[in-house]
Design a protein around this motif. Structure first.
Motif, short mmCIF file in Angstrom:
data_model
loop_
_atom_site.label_atom_id
_atom_site.label_comp_id
_atom_site.label_asym_id
_atom_site.label_seq_id
_atom_site.Cartn_x
_atom_site.Cartn_y
_atom_site.Cartn_z
N HIS A 119 0.82 -1.21 0.00
CA HIS A 119 0.00 0.00 0.00
C HIS A 119 0.85 1.27 0.00
N LEU A 120 1.68 1.42 1.04
CA LEU A 120 2.45 2.67 1.15
C LEU A 120 3.36 2.89 -0.05
N PHE A 121 4.17 1.87 -0.37
CA PHE A 121 5.14 2.06 -1.45
C PHE A 121 4.58 1.66 -2.82
N GLY A 122 3.75 0.64 -2.88
CA GLY A 122 3.21 0.20 -4.17
C GLY A 122 2.09 1.07 -4.69
N THR A 123 1.38 1.75 -3.78
CA THR A 123 0.25 2.57 -4.20
C THR A 123 0.46 4.06 -3.94
N ILE A 124 0.85 4.42 -2.73
CA ILE A 124 0.95 5.84 -2.36
C ILE A 124 2.20 6.50 -2.94
N TRP A 125 3.38 5.92 -2.71
CA TRP A 125 4.62 6.53 -3.21
C TRP A 125 4.69 6.52 -4.73
N THR A 126 3.91 5.68 -5.40
CA THR A 126 3.97 5.60 -6.86
C THR A 126 2.90 6.46 -7.55
N ARG A 127 2.08 7.14 -6.77
CA ARG A 127 1.05 8.00 -7.38
C ARG A 127 1.71 9.13 -8.16
N PRO A 128 1.10 9.50 -9.28
CA PRO A 128 1.63 10.66 -10.02
C PRO A 128 1.21 11.96 -9.32
N GLY A 129 1.77 13.05 -9.73
CA GLY A 129 1.35 14.35 -9.21
C GLY A 129 2.41 15.06 -8.40
N LEU A 130 3.27 14.29 -7.74
CA LEU A 130 4.39 14.87 -6.99
C LEU A 130 5.66 14.16 -7.43
N SER A 131 6.73 14.91 -7.55
CA SER A 131 8.01 14.29 -7.90
C SER A 131 8.58 13.56 -6.69
N MET A 132 9.57 12.72 -6.92
CA MET A 132 10.25 12.07 -5.80
C MET A 132 10.89 13.12 -4.89
N ARG A 133 11.39 14.18 -5.47
CA ARG A 133 11.99 15.26 -4.66
C ARG A 133 10.92 15.89 -3.76
N ASP A 134 9.74 16.14 -4.31
CA ASP A 134 8.64 16.69 -3.51
C ASP A 134 8.31 15.76 -2.35
N LYS A 135 8.17 14.48 -2.66
CA LYS A 135 7.82 13.49 -1.63
C LYS A 135 8.92 13.40 -0.58
N ARG A 136 10.18 13.47 -1.02
CA ARG A 136 11.31 13.41 -0.09
C ARG A 136 11.30 14.62 0.84
N ILE A 137 11.06 15.81 0.30
CA ILE A 137 11.01 17.02 1.12
C ILE A 137 9.88 16.92 2.15
N MET A 138 8.72 16.45 1.71
CA MET A 138 7.60 16.32 2.65
C MET A 138 7.91 15.29 3.74
N THR A 139 8.51 14.17 3.35
CA THR A 139 8.86 13.14 4.32
C THR A 139 9.88 13.66 5.32
N LEU A 140 10.90 14.34 4.83
CA LEU A 140 11.90 14.92 5.73
C LEU A 140 11.29 15.95 6.67
N THR A 141 10.35 16.73 6.18
CA THR A 141 9.68 17.71 7.02
C THR A 141 8.90 17.03 8.15
N VAL A 142 8.18 15.99 7.80
CA VAL A 142 7.38 15.28 8.80
C VAL A 142 8.26 14.59 9.83
N VAL A 143 9.29 13.86 9.38
CA VAL A 143 10.13 13.16 10.36
C VAL A 143 10.91 14.15 11.22
N THR A 144 11.24 15.31 10.67
CA THR A 144 11.88 16.35 11.47
C THR A 144 10.91 16.88 12.52
N ALA A 145 9.67 17.15 12.11
CA ALA A 145 8.66 17.66 13.05
C ALA A 145 8.40 16.67 14.17
N LEU A 146 8.51 15.38 13.86
CA LEU A 146 8.28 14.35 14.87
C LEU A 146 9.54 13.98 15.65
N GLY A 147 10.68 14.52 15.23
CA GLY A 147 11.93 14.25 15.93
C GLY A 147 12.49 12.86 15.68
N ILE A 148 12.18 12.25 14.54
CA ILE A 148 12.62 10.89 14.23
C ILE A 148 13.95 10.96 13.48
#
Length: 146
Positions: free
Chosen positions: A34-63
């Protein structure tokens, strides 16, 4: 292995920057399919966009360990440079506060040093440690548990 699992594992490999093995268990299946086969593969955002959002979230959570994994993969996949990641830390510090922003800066610094040392040795980073960290996060187990 069905098509969705293969698609999910291929995307996990791209997201993490190393070869992720298929693992047993319902939790890992949900993550890979689901997460990688469906969500990460959706069109509309580049891998760079997804990476920036992921880094923002994990930073906000302190992970920090996941920030290190994501920063390493962003540099390995040439989606973000060390300088851009450092700039993210400065920017996020002003929204999340100094303790969380400095954790991202520290993670980027640590990863950059590891990548530099690995390049000087002519080898790659400790891929087993990276795979184990990701597996533990997604399935609660490591390669050694298999």
């Amino acid at each position: 292995m069905d098509e969705l699992r293969r698609k999910g594992l291929d995307k996990m490999n791209e997201v993490y920057g190393w070869e992720m093995p298929d693992m047993p268990g319902e939790y890992f299946a949900l993550t890979a399919d689901h997460l990688f086969g469906t969500i990460w593969t959706r069109p509309g955002l580049s891998m760079r966009d997804k990476r920036i959002m992921t880094l923002t979230v994990v930073t906000a959570l302190g992970i920090t360990d996941l920030a290190e994994i994501q920063a390493n993969a962003a540099m390995a996949n040439e989606e973000l440079t060390e300088d851009e990641l450092k700039e993210m830390a400065i920017f996020l510090t002003h929204y999340l506060g100094f303790p969380l922003g400095s954790k991202l800066d520290g993670a980027v610094t640590k990863v950059a040093k590891q990548r530099k040392k690995a390049a000087e040795r002519g080898g790659g980073e400790d891929k087993k440690a990276n795979v184990n960290a990701a597996l533990n996060m997604h399935s609660g187990s490591t390669l050694d548990d298999q």
